[in-house]
Motif scaffolding. Sequence first.
Motif, PDB file in Angstrom:
ATOM      1  N   GLY A  19      -3.860 -19.341 -30.225  1.00  0.00           N
ATOM      2  CA  GLY A  19      -4.716 -18.901 -29.131  1.00  0.00           C
ATOM      3  C   GLY A  19      -4.291 -17.507 -28.701  1.00  0.00           C
ATOM      4  N   SER A  21      -5.334 -15.538 -26.174  1.00  0.00           N
ATOM      5  CA  SER A  21      -5.539 -15.024 -24.814  1.00  0.00           C
ATOM      6  C   SER A  21      -4.299 -14.320 -24.254  1.00  0.00           C
ATOM      7  N   ASP A  51      -8.078 -18.055 -32.304  1.00  0.00           N
ATOM      8  CA  ASP A  51      -9.140 -18.065 -31.287  1.00  0.00           C
ATOM      9  C   ASP A  51      -8.940 -16.908 -30.314  1.00  0.00           C
ATOM     10  N   TYR A  56     -10.740 -12.228 -22.626  1.00  0.00           N
ATOM     11  CA  TYR A  56      -9.285 -12.244 -22.479  1.00  0.00           C
ATOM     12  C   TYR A  56      -8.728 -10.836 -22.329  1.00  0.00           C
ATOM     13  N   ASP A 121     -17.394 -20.925 -21.770  1.00  0.00           N
ATOM     14  CA  ASP A 121     -17.355 -21.491 -20.417  1.00  0.00           C
ATOM     15  C   ASP A 121     -18.755 -21.672 -19.831  1.00  0.00           C
ATOM     16  N   SER A 203      -5.068 -25.376 -24.988  1.00  0.00           N
ATOM     17  CA  SER A 203      -4.146 -25.495 -23.855  1.00  0.00           C
ATOM     18  C   SER A 203      -3.400 -26.828 -23.807  1.00  0.00           C
ATOM     19  N   LEU A 205      -0.411 -27.112 -23.304  1.00  0.00           N
ATOM     20  CA  LEU A 205       0.567 -26.990 -22.211  1.00  0.00           C
ATOM     21  C   LEU A 205      -0.158 -26.888 -20.866  1.00  0.00           C
ATOM     22  N   MET A 207      -2.257 -24.748 -19.752  1.00  0.00           N
ATOM     23  CA  MET A 207      -2.161 -23.373 -19.262  1.00  0.00           C
ATOM     24  C   MET A 207      -0.857 -23.149 -18.488  1.00  0.00           C
ATOM     25  N   ARG A 213       8.695 -22.890 -17.282  1.00  0.00           N
ATOM     26  CA  ARG A 213       8.354 -21.735 -16.440  1.00  0.00           C
ATOM     27  C   ARG A 213       7.362 -22.128 -15.345  1.00  0.00           C
ATOM     28  N   GLY A 263      -1.305 -20.938 -26.959  1.00  0.00           N
ATOM     29  CA  GLY A 263      -1.332 -19.487 -26.786  1.00  0.00           C
ATOM     30  C   GLY A 263       0.048 -18.951 -26.483  1.00  0.00           C
ATOM     31  N   ASN A 273       6.875 -23.555 -31.672  1.00  0.00           N
ATOM     32  CA  ASN A 273       5.733 -24.487 -31.692  1.00  0.00           C
ATOM     33  C   ASN A 273       5.487 -24.998 -33.109  1.00  0.00           C
TER      34      ASN A 273
HETATM   35  P1  NAD Z   1      -1.391 -23.125 -23.339  1.00  0.00           P
HETATM   36  O1  NAD Z   1      -1.499 -24.485 -22.812  1.00  0.00           O
HETATM   37  O2  NAD Z   1      -1.224 -22.928 -24.790  1.00  0.00           O
HETATM   38  O3  NAD Z   1      -0.238 -22.399 -22.523  1.00  0.00           O
HETATM   39  C1  NAD Z   1       0.041 -21.061 -22.666  1.00  0.00           C
HETATM   40  C2  NAD Z   1       1.313 -20.746 -21.890  1.00  0.00           C
HETATM   41  O4  NAD Z   1       2.384 -21.462 -22.462  1.00  0.00           O
HETATM   42  C3  NAD Z   1       1.699 -19.275 -21.975  1.00  0.00           C
HETATM   43  O5  NAD Z   1       2.295 -18.925 -20.756  1.00  0.00           O
HETATM   44  C4  NAD Z   1       2.737 -19.243 -23.091  1.00  0.00           C
HETATM   45  O6  NAD Z   1       3.639 -18.176 -22.982  1.00  0.00           O
HETATM   46  C5  NAD Z   1       3.414 -20.567 -22.891  1.00  0.00           C
HETATM   47  N1  NAD Z   1       3.988 -21.087 -24.144  1.00  0.00           N
HETATM   48  C6  NAD Z   1       3.385 -21.274 -25.329  1.00  0.00           C
HETATM   49  N2  NAD Z   1       4.258 -21.760 -26.235  1.00  0.00           N
HETATM   50  C7  NAD Z   1       5.444 -21.879 -25.585  1.00  0.00           C
HETATM   51  C8  NAD Z   1       6.734 -22.318 -25.964  1.00  0.00           C
HETATM   52  N3  NAD Z   1       7.018 -22.728 -27.209  1.00  0.00           N
HETATM   53  N4  NAD Z   1       7.713 -22.337 -25.052  1.00  0.00           N
HETATM   54  C9  NAD Z   1       7.468 -21.917 -23.781  1.00  0.00           C
HETATM   55  N5  NAD Z   1       6.272 -21.481 -23.352  1.00  0.00           N
HETATM   56  C10 NAD Z   1       5.274 -21.455 -24.241  1.00  0.00           C
HETATM   57  O7  NAD Z   1      -2.666 -22.359 -22.796  1.00  0.00           O
HETATM   58  P2  NAD Z   1      -3.678 -21.305 -23.290  1.00  0.00           P
HETATM   59  O8  NAD Z   1      -3.048 -20.078 -23.840  1.00  0.00           O
HETATM   60  O9  NAD Z   1      -4.583 -21.198 -22.154  1.00  0.00           O
HETATM   61  O10 NAD Z   1      -4.530 -22.016 -24.443  1.00  0.00           O
HETATM   62  C11 NAD Z   1      -4.403 -21.718 -25.797  1.00  0.00           C
HETATM   63  C12 NAD Z   1      -5.578 -20.916 -26.312  1.00  0.00           C
HETATM   64  O11 NAD Z   1      -6.765 -21.692 -26.278  1.00  0.00           O
HETATM   65  C13 NAD Z   1      -5.928 -19.649 -25.524  1.00  0.00           C
HETATM   66  O12 NAD Z   1      -5.089 -18.588 -25.884  1.00  0.00           O
HETATM   67  C14 NAD Z   1      -7.364 -19.444 -25.895  1.00  0.00           C
HETATM   68  O13 NAD Z   1      -7.447 -18.819 -27.158  1.00  0.00           O
HETATM   69  C15 NAD Z   1      -7.884 -20.887 -26.007  1.00  0.00           C
HETATM   70  N6  NAD Z   1      -8.562 -21.323 -24.760  1.00  0.00           N
HETATM   71  C16 NAD Z   1      -9.905 -21.254 -24.698  1.00  0.00           C
HETATM   72  C17 NAD Z   1     -10.578 -21.611 -23.525  1.00  0.00           C
HETATM   73  C18 NAD Z   1     -12.070 -21.503 -23.460  1.00  0.00           C
HETATM   74  O14 NAD Z   1     -12.703 -21.161 -24.447  1.00  0.00           O
HETATM   75  N7  NAD Z   1     -12.695 -21.785 -22.357  1.00  0.00           N
HETATM   76  C19 NAD Z   1      -9.862 -22.053 -22.417  1.00  0.00           C
HETATM   77  C20 NAD Z   1      -8.492 -22.141 -22.511  1.00  0.00           C
HETATM   78  C21 NAD Z   1      -7.840 -21.784 -23.693  1.00  0.00           C
END
Ligand code: NAD
Length: 309
Positions: A19, A21, A51, A56, A121, A203, A205, A207, A213, A263, A273
Amino acid sequence: MEHRSLGNTGLSVSILGYGASPLGGVFASIDEREGIRAVHTALDAGINYIDVAPYYGLTRAETVLGQALSGIPRERYFLATKVGRYGENLFDFSPQRIERSIDESLTRLGVEYVDLLQCHDIEFTDLRYIIETTLPALQRLRERGKFRFIGITGLPLKIFQQVLARSEADTILSYCRYTLADSSLADLAPTLAERGIGIINASPLAMGLLSLRGAPAWHPADAAVKNACRKAAELCAARGYPIEKLAVQFAIRNRAIHTTLVGTASPAHIANNIQWASEPIDEELLAEVLALLEPIHNRTWIQGRTENN
Ligand code: NAD
């Protein structure tokens, strides 16, 4: 890395997707060179699905991703971007805007086509417009060869049922709805599978909720959800097992979900990951964490128009 078929698209996607973003500085300010290394780490370790969206970082994520992908053979990855969302409260799903949007995204990304183009969205808009105007326009535009498949994305699961009852899409992207805290996407999966619709879970995690953290300040979850997730993160930390690991492992092991997007702009995080994805989950800790999160299980937040929630 294990692969699964993305519905009927014929794309064989890695169970963990990247991801992009965070490349837009959505979670924290980023070092772009690190972000580019994170993309390369992901591809080198077998992730083949990426993605992104114009929204973003207000186009920054697409631009940085384009730099990362420069020189990489196009057949090494599947690329998904989006149309319709351009700011926190800026939406335009009109045929004119999406047609322009595709060309702008292709230029920023430095590619001739994307594999998947998604309406971003859609809960923020009138679903009838998506069904009657946007999706038919995308079906026509697809013939130009700039994108191969069409998807829809959003938070409330109801939007997918409503749009798919009256229209066609190749994929759905749902986020924060298949995590340790909320597994409601699993209830919708059998209906989607019957129609051969690809299921992208973003997501894992939640987000950042399910991380040591913690959630960023803008995170829309209520205090009860944030507290429960923080306690779960602390419990995992006390056992020496990062909650991020448990969360990634939990999401990818459900075979009904074709790919899970995590992401990060950090090469170390993406490497973790990927490593965790190949290790067995700690079943005992999982049971404890699910029990701890039970009081807030499937508790989500309202997003977009009231009638779409
Ligand atoms: P996520 O749940 O993947 O969380 C991201 C957060 O977790 C960031 O702060 C990142 O630094 C942290 N993180 C990731 N791996 C980690 C690790 N191993 N250890 C510690 N922290 C870690 O949330 P996200 O980025 O929102 O979702 C993933 C992707 O999905 C986005 O980048 C985007 O491409 C997509 N997405 C799409 C939509 C949509 O289309 N509406 C909505 C949300 C997400």
